[in-house]
Write an enzyme that holds these catalytic residues in place. Structure first.
Site, PDB file in Angstrom:
ATOM      1  CG  ASP A 170      57.472  27.789  -7.068  1.00  0.00           C
ATOM      2  OD1 ASP A 170      57.481  28.966  -6.677  1.00  0.00           O
ATOM      3  OD2 ASP A 170      58.216  27.366  -7.972  1.00  0.00           O
ATOM      4  CB  SER A 229      61.829  27.089  -9.689  1.00  0.00           C
ATOM      5  OG  SER A 229      60.542  26.586  -9.405  1.00  0.00           O
ATOM      6  CG  MET A 268      55.437  36.779  -8.528  1.00  0.00           C
ATOM      7  SD  MET A 268      56.430  35.281  -8.479  1.00  0.00           S
ATOM      8  CE  MET A 268      55.866  34.382  -9.917  1.00  0.00           C
ATOM      9  CB  SER A 324      60.659  25.571 -17.791  1.00  0.00           C
ATOM     10  OG  SER A 324      60.568  26.959 -17.975  1.00  0.00           O
ATOM     11  N   GLY A 373      51.634  30.769 -10.537  1.00  0.00           N
ATOM     12  CA  GLY A 373      50.805  29.562 -10.628  1.00  0.00           C
ATOM     13  C   GLY A 373      51.413  28.457 -11.469  1.00  0.00           C
ATOM     14  CG  PHE A 374      50.334  27.239 -14.233  1.00  0.00           C
ATOM     15  CD1 PHE A 374      50.032  25.886 -14.125  1.00  0.00           C
ATOM     16  CD2 PHE A 374      49.356  28.174 -13.909  1.00  0.00           C
ATOM     17  CE1 PHE A 374      48.771  25.474 -13.711  1.00  0.00           C
ATOM     18  CE2 PHE A 374      48.085  27.771 -13.497  1.00  0.00           C
ATOM     19  CZ  PHE A 374      47.792  26.414 -13.401  1.00  0.00           C
ATOM     20  N   GLY A 375      54.834  27.116 -14.146  1.00  0.00           N
ATOM     21  CA  GLY A 375      56.136  27.300 -14.777  1.00  0.00           C
ATOM     22  C   GLY A 375      55.955  27.421 -16.286  1.00  0.00           C
ATOM     23  CG  MET A 379      52.653  31.564  -5.289  1.00  0.00           C
ATOM     24  SD  MET A 379      53.277  30.773  -6.785  1.00  0.00           S
ATOM     25  CE  MET A 379      54.533  29.740  -6.066  1.00  0.00           C
ATOM     26  CG  HIS A 412      57.047  31.777  -4.335  1.00  0.00           C
ATOM     27  ND1 HIS A 412      57.106  31.908  -5.713  1.00  0.00           N
ATOM     28  CD2 HIS A 412      56.117  32.691  -3.919  1.00  0.00           C
ATOM     29  CE1 HIS A 412      56.255  32.835  -6.101  1.00  0.00           C
ATOM     30  NE2 HIS A 412      55.634  33.321  -5.038  1.00  0.00           N
ATOM     31  CG  MET A 456      51.659  26.902  -6.339  1.00  0.00           C
ATOM     32  SD  MET A 456      51.536  26.778  -8.123  1.00  0.00           S
ATOM     33  CE  MET A 456      53.204  27.225  -8.615  1.00  0.00           C
ATOM     34  CG  ASP A 481      59.577  32.833  -9.355  1.00  0.00           C
ATOM     35  OD1 ASP A 481      59.875  32.065 -10.285  1.00  0.00           O
ATOM     36  OD2 ASP A 481      58.869  32.494  -8.374  1.00  0.00           O
ATOM     37  N   GLY A 482      60.183  33.800 -12.883  1.00  0.00           N
ATOM     38  CA  GLY A 482      59.258  33.519 -13.974  1.00  0.00           C
ATOM     39  C   GLY A 482      59.766  33.938 -15.334  1.00  0.00           C
ATOM     40  CG  HIS A 507      62.004  29.424  -5.976  1.00  0.00           C
ATOM     41  ND1 HIS A 507      61.964  30.602  -5.246  1.00  0.00           N
ATOM     42  CD2 HIS A 507      60.800  29.332  -6.601  1.00  0.00           C
ATOM     43  CE1 HIS A 507      60.795  31.183  -5.424  1.00  0.00           C
ATOM     44  NE2 HIS A 507      60.059  30.437  -6.241  1.00  0.00           N
TER      45      HIS A 507
END
Ligand code: DX5
Ligand code: ZN
Length: 224
Positions: free
Chosen positions: A34, A7, A136, A197, A141-143, A67, A65, A36, A174-175, A32
């Site tokens: 993201d 990501s 998810m 990350s 919203g956040f890595g 969001m 993705h 937002m 994811d996450g 990936h």
């Protein structure tokens, strides 16, 4: 085969092409992205122009993705920008079936995403319309967040629904996926593993992709 999907949210956006080339040297063939909007989630990221630029920099599969609120209004723009697959949230779609059909008509794979608190049972009937499903494993919203353990039970449930319906659609997660929980994630039944990350904040992203692919292949061999 399990796909490790970096990501780019955790990459250095000023050196995006370079960051992408690094993970591709490690063997990644999917990326990936993201998107937002500051409404569906409390963060802002990229729009179609960035996807278009990334498209020019790589031949990899781009997994976008969304969001965002009202994803049906923007999904086609992302396909035109170069997305190979587009994910929309169940929680953001008033007419999920129609939005999935629209993405497919535009020529991309259509994926549906569930937040951690949304049960997989809501997909019972629409499963045949989706090309793949993303569960998810953090609140979006956040890595850099921790994986929520009960999501692995959802993966197992969804894998059971897929089996019962004789469908082959990939299950994506994811996450919060790292080297140390990757085996559990793959054994639960995930085919596509998004990770930000753990790759881009590691000392050697190229090697981390390779290492993750090795772990995933080992875990999968035990499952099969
Ligand atoms: C979070 C995003 C993820 C994020 C994952 O809302 O959807 O794709 O990049 O990052 P990590 O792997 O750091 O949890
Ligand atoms: Zn994502």
């Amino acid at each position: 085969m399990i796909e490790i999907i970096p990501s780019i949210l955790s990459a250095d956006f000023a050196r995006l092409a370079e960051e992408i080339a690094r993970v591709e040297r490690g063997g990644a063939t999917m990326l990936h992205l993201d998107v937002m909007d500051g409404h569906f989630v409390d963060n802002l990221t990229i729009g179609p122009p960035v996807v278009e630029s990334v498209r020019k920099a790589t031949k990899s599969h781009l997994d976008v993705h969304l969001m965002i609120e009202n994803p049906g209004r923007y999904a086609a723009d992302f396909v035109h920008a170069g997305a190979n697959s587009v994910l929309v949230h169940y929680e953001a779609c008033r007419h999920l079936d129609g939005v999935l059909e629209l993405i497919k008509k535009e020529g991309a794979m259509a994926g549906v995403v569930l937040c951690p608190a949304t049960p997989v049972s809501v997909l019972e009937d629409v499963l045949e319309v989706a090309d793949y499903v993303l569960l998810m494993s953090v609140n979006p919203g956040f890595g850099g967040q921790r994986l929520i353990p009960y999501v692995l039970d959802k993966v197992r449930k969804l894998a059971g629904m897929r089996r019962a319906k004789k469908l082959r659609l990939p299950i994506e997660i994811d996450g919060g996926v790292h080297l140390d929980n990757l085996t559990d994630v793959v054994r639960a039944g995930c085919d596509w593993v998004v990770t930000g990350s753990a790759i881009f904040h590691s000392a050697d992203p190229e090697n981390t992709v390779r290492e993750m692919q090795r772990i995933a292949a080992g875990a999968n061999a035990v499952t099969c």
